[in-house]
Design an enzyme around this catalytic site. Sequence first.
Site, PDB file in Angstrom:
ATOM      1  N   GLU A 154      -3.489   0.307  -9.294  1.00  0.00           N
ATOM      2  CA  GLU A 154      -2.370   1.218  -9.548  1.00  0.00           C
ATOM      3  C   GLU A 154      -1.173   0.383 -10.012  1.00  0.00           C
ATOM      4  OE1 GLU A 154      -3.254   4.920  -6.527  1.00  0.00           O
ATOM      5  OE2 GLU A 154      -2.322   3.153  -5.660  1.00  0.00           O
TER       6      GLU A 154
ATOM      7  N   SER B  30       0.834  -1.212   0.000  1.00  0.00           N
ATOM      8  CA  SER B  30       0.000   0.000   0.000  1.00  0.00           C
ATOM      9  C   SER B  30       0.861   1.251   0.000  1.00  0.00           C
ATOM     10  CB  SER B  30      -0.879   0.057   1.247  1.00  0.00           C
ATOM     11  OG  SER B  30      -1.710  -1.042   1.318  1.00  0.00           O
TER      12      SER B  30
ATOM     13  N   HIS C  33      -1.108  -2.509  -7.310  1.00  0.00           N
ATOM     14  CA  HIS C  33      -1.827  -2.168  -6.081  1.00  0.00           C
ATOM     15  C   HIS C  33      -3.327  -2.285  -6.291  1.00  0.00           C
ATOM     16  CE1 HIS C  33      -3.161   0.832  -2.841  1.00  0.00           C
ATOM     17  NE2 HIS C  33      -2.892  -0.323  -2.269  1.00  0.00           N
TER      18      HIS C  33
ATOM     19  N   ASN D 265      -3.875   6.415  -1.950  1.00  0.00           N
ATOM     20  CA  ASN D 265      -3.619   6.461  -0.506  1.00  0.00           C
ATOM     21  C   ASN D 265      -2.901   7.727  -0.072  1.00  0.00           C
ATOM     22  OD1 ASN D 265      -4.919   4.168   0.355  1.00  0.00           O
ATOM     23  ND2 ASN D 265      -3.143   2.852   0.072  1.00  0.00           N
TER      24      ASN D 265
END
Length: 385
Positions: free
Chosen positions: A155, A122, A143, A193
């Site tokens: 991602e 992450s 991701h 994130n």
Amino acid sequence: MPVEIAVVGAGTMGAGIAQLALEHGHPVRLIDLDPAATARAGALIAERLTRRFSQQGLIGPELADRRAGTLERLVLGADPEEAADASIVIEAVIESLEVKQALFARLAAATSPDALLATNTSALSVRAIATAASRPERVLGLHFFNPAPVMALVEIVSGPLTDPAVAERGAALVTGWGRTPIRCADRPGFAVNRVNRPFTIQALRLLESGAADISTIDGAVRAAGFPMGPFELMDLVGIDVNLATATAVWEGFGRAARFSPSPIQAELEAAGRLGRKTGRGFYRYDPSGTNLGPAPGFDRAVPGGRTPPGPESIVARIRLAIVSEAYRALEEGVAADEATIDLALRLGAAHPEGPFAWAHSRGLSRVGAELDAPATAEPDAFSGA
Ligand code: NAD
């Protein structure tokens, strides 16, 4: 026949990614050092496939055949060396650089030199993970978002060592799985994130300052078109999981003050109040998962004597901080353009519109003035839209 995929780590994400690969016809090796985790993941995948096939209208023997045919392609294992025949390995073990580096060294040694090695980290550095592997140019970040079989965004993270052809292969793979890939640079938190960090941080700052209580903040954010408010989201994701990502992004940016995690989360984690999974976080939940309202301590704002901000002012504060982060990410080349970051936030974080689209519709000069205003740090500074 689609290529063999190995998924290492059979927790929340590994089980979801393995299911996705099975649904798209791949033979899948699901590997975890904990046999209880692989067994749990195997049972969960079987249950979810049954539900999915019945939603597709299959019943009786037809459903049973389809399920058996799919599960036949799933092999459970315990050692990374069992990934030897896989063309693509996706790692989803715990978020620890040491653990991931040790694993990538073994995976690189066990697999063929042209096997693609992906990490689902992450917020850790893809470059740092890749340096542990021989031929690090075949290491990239893929991701996925939780739940992986449902969320559309992936991602595709290229580290400085990643071969562009490897990123192409990663993007083609997930496109074939019906996902939408976006290309991201190897910066902490990648696009979603990182840019979405203020969604919870700003809400926590408002709470800490006594400006508003959790129900008011969540209600204001929902009324603006978000599927849930920041406190509802933290309870759903898990206070511990959210804090771990928040901390990793903060550390990744040299402990920049704007990312500093809230002490409220650390207190909740220490008290074992982890959100829905423990029946209590910011809210209380009954055993069926129904929200019973704010937990004690969160049922009203800390009296501060200030005029509480209105709902639009609350949402503007959160969105402005997200816009500010989005511009920083764009300047650093985290993603190619505004549209990519907007897409990432819509698909990966369920925003009703991306930060740049919102900023353009509010008016860039107004947004610029609001971001420049010294009072931006004050929770009750905005007059509303
Ligand atoms: P999890 O705790 O549910 O599962 C991790 C699994 O890894 C466990 O079953 C554990 O036994 C296993 N494991 C640990 N060390 C191992 C090793 N050396 N070899 C094999 N297996 C090992 O974790 P998760 O939530 O699925 O997260 C996995 C990764 O995905 C993390 O890097 C996380 O940051 C990332 N991620 C999580 C989410 C999320 O919402 N949970 C979303 C996107 C990405």
